[in-house]
Design a protein around this motif. Structure first.
Motif, PDB file in Angstrom:
ATOM      1  N   SER A  28       0.834  -1.202   0.000  1.00 49.37           N
ATOM      2  CA  SER A  28       0.000   0.000   0.000  1.00 49.37           C
ATOM      3  C   SER A  28       0.866   1.248   0.000  1.00 49.37           C
ATOM      4  CB  SER A  28      -0.918   0.018   1.226  1.00 49.37           C
ATOM      5  OG  SER A  28      -0.181   0.269   2.412  1.00 49.37           O
ATOM      6  N   ALA A  30       0.362   3.827   1.870  1.00 51.56           N
ATOM      7  CA  ALA A  30       0.595   4.236   3.255  1.00 51.56           C
ATOM      8  C   ALA A  30       1.782   3.487   3.848  1.00 51.56           C
ATOM      9  CB  ALA A  30      -0.661   3.991   4.086  1.00 51.56           C
ATOM     10  N   HIS A 157      -0.283   8.571  -0.043  1.00 49.86           N
ATOM     11  CA  HIS A 157      -1.592   8.428   0.618  1.00 49.86           C
ATOM     12  C   HIS A 157      -1.706   9.363   1.833  1.00 49.86           C
ATOM     13  CE1 HIS A 157      -5.124   5.490   1.614  1.00 49.86           C
ATOM     14  NE2 HIS A 157      -5.512   6.765   1.467  1.00 49.86           N
ATOM     15  N   ARG A 161      -7.207  10.193  -0.904  1.00 50.09           N
ATOM     16  CA  ARG A 161      -6.929   9.445  -2.122  1.00 50.09           C
ATOM     17  C   ARG A 161      -5.502   8.921  -2.152  1.00 50.09           C
ATOM     18  NH1 ARG A 161      -6.471  12.512  -6.216  1.00 50.09           N
ATOM     19  NH2 ARG A 161      -6.929  10.897  -7.772  1.00 50.09           N
ATOM     20  N   TYR A 162      -5.302   7.803  -2.876  1.00 52.67           N
ATOM     21  CA  TYR A 162      -3.963   7.270  -3.093  1.00 52.67           C
ATOM     22  C   TYR A 162      -3.787   6.901  -4.557  1.00 52.67           C
ATOM     23  CZ  TYR A 162      -5.990   2.528  -3.251  1.00 52.67           C
ATOM     24  OH  TYR A 162      -6.718   1.415  -3.597  1.00 52.67           O
ATOM     25  N   ASN A 349      -9.488   6.506  -6.445  1.00 51.98           N
ATOM     26  CA  ASN A 349      -8.036   6.365  -6.432  1.00 51.98           C
ATOM     27  C   ASN A 349      -7.507   6.084  -7.841  1.00 51.98           C
ATOM     28  OD1 ASN A 349      -7.804   6.501  -3.434  1.00 51.98           O
ATOM     29  ND2 ASN A 349      -9.061   4.656  -3.586  1.00 51.98           N
TER      30      ASN A 349
END
Length: 446
Positions: A28, A30, A157, A161-162, A349
């Motif tokens: 991910s 993040a 992120h 949104r990412y 996203n």
């Protein structure tokens, strides 16, 4: 179908042995942000970062502030950041006239002068339209964090949104040394590479000459590698710039040597002609091909119809038109299941994944978009992993499962919209481009 395990052209490729426990796959944006920040804070010797851009927003500021904090608290740290010079000196596309990130870099350097932190702007062409510095990879001490991501809110992120990418952490001193040596020896010392954290005063004519010489040098440059590694898995850094470069040749060799199964990820469906030719050859030979591409609404440049129209917003539709033509010509393979086209979309996203998986034996981690621009203009790199004994199979399968999670399989090319279905302003502009055949130029440059 017979499977040939002896592949001399690839078996002799220079690189390093890769202990299976030295690779960690993150899943991910993040996790990528948290890992990068932790590595920066724990660094003791060097931090050498290469990305297309480091943006002046909350995410970019968090990274740059962590770098300043590390440089201030540990004077022995050598911190170097490499970004594309053109991208750093302009604003965001479609946002009007802006000073660009370079002005931010200079302002911070004036406020917090440090001798052990430098930000370099790399130009591989005289104009951004004709090519950018697209090298990727973050070297922190003896670790390499590799991703196609740049450094801003959506890639990290920060916020709602990412932008989904691939993220791999390697604990490997020799690999880190090789990537770092290339950045320092080939880029940092070249006259064409400028310091963006200092006032920029350039003689444009001289700069064009230096960039041309720099580009010639890059065409011959490569990573410092010891030779073909003993044992497997192994990892092989690749780089190249310009038509017919070593990176392109190796990628095409991988495709030629595929025997059973190929998976490709690309965010912008605009594959170079040599890649398309190899895909068609593989389909004719019975190889299973999977292509995972972003839905047009998951494209970086997608603008919802209710928002003000900008010309750049036509790009996702151009890519979808290209995908529809590709699928239409190969509908028989789609119907039989030999060709699997997956469209990625997850809420609001976006999708930025690149790479290849071949015969459950090779995996290419790269920031290369696999389009004509990357093949012919940009400076690109990647990490090829060779794993014939399947020691990394669990990580590979987990990564592919995470990538496929938010995809749908295209059953028929008619599921994709055509020009008639697009918003009026998009339809009119693309119609004019098609009549003038300018869309072909777009595919070469974007």
């Amino acid at each position: 179908m017979p499977f040939f395990s002896s592949r001399p052209a690839l078996d002799q490729l220079p690189g390093f042995a890769l202990p299976a426990d030295s690779l960690q796959t993150l899943h991910s944006a993040a996790a990528f942000r948290h890992t990068l920040l932790a590595l920066i804070r724990g660094a003791s010797r060097r931090i050498h970062l290469a990305a297309l851009y480091l943006q002046q927003d909350e995410g970019g500021a968090e990274i740059l502030q962590a770098l300043y904090d590390a440089a201030r608290s540990k004077p022995q740290l050598d911190i170097r950041i490499f970004v594309d010079a053109h991208r750093a000196q302009r604003g965001l596309i479609g946002q009007g006239r802006q000073a660009g990130n370079a002005a931010w870099y200079r302002s911070l350097a004036e406020q917090q002068p440090l001798t052990n932190l430098a930000i370099y702007g790399v130009s591989v062409q005289s104009k951004e339209l004709f090519g950018v510095m697209h090298l990727k990879g973050f070297v922190i001490d003896d670790q390499v964090l590799y991703s196609g991501a740049s450094l801003n809110n959506v890639y990290l992120h920060v916020g709602e949104r990412y932008r989904f990418d691939r993220y791999h952490l390697l604990q490997h001193a020799a690999l880190a040394d090789s990537l770092s040596h290339y950045l320092v020896s080939q880029l940092a010392t070249d006259p064409a590479v400028i310091r963006l954290d200092r006032p920029i005063q350039l003689d444009r004519r001289q700069q064009r000459r230096e960039i041309k010489q720099f580009r010639s040098k890059l065409a011959q440059a490569g990573y410092r590698l010891p030779g073909a590694p003993d044992g497997t898995p192994s990892i092989h850094p690749l780089c190249g710039q310009g038509r017919g470069n070593a990176f392109n040749r190796q990628l095409l060799q991988l495709l030629r040597d595929t025997r059973r199964q190929l998976t490709i990820c690309t965010p912008y469906f605009n594959l170079p002609r040599p890649v398309l030719q190899q895909i068609d050859r593989l389909l004719q030979q019975g190889v299973t091909v999977e292509i995972i591409v972003g839905d047009k609404e998951a494209n970086d440049f997608y603008i919802p119809p209710e928002q003000p129209f900008k010309i750049i917003g036509c790009l996702p539709y151009l890519y979808e038109m290209n995908l529809r033509r590709f699928a239409r010509k190969r509908q028989g393979y789609i119907a039989s299941g030999q060709l699997c086209l997956r469209l990625w979309r997850h809420e609001a996203n976006s999708y930025h994944l690149k790479g290849l998986w071949l015969d459950q034996r090779y995996m290419l981690i790269t920031g290369n978009n696999l389009n004509p621009r990357a093949f012919n203009l940009d400076l690109e790199n990647g990490l090829l992993i060779h794993d014939p004994q399947q020691q990394l199979a669990t990580q590979r399968d987990a990564e592919l499962a995470a990538i496929r999670e938010h995809t749908r399989v295209l059953q028929h090319y008619r599921e994709l919209q055509k020009l008639h279905d697009y918003p009026e302003k998009v339809r009119k502009l693309l119609g004019r481009l098609g009549k003038l055949r300018i869309d072909r130029l777009f595919y070469r440059l974007l």
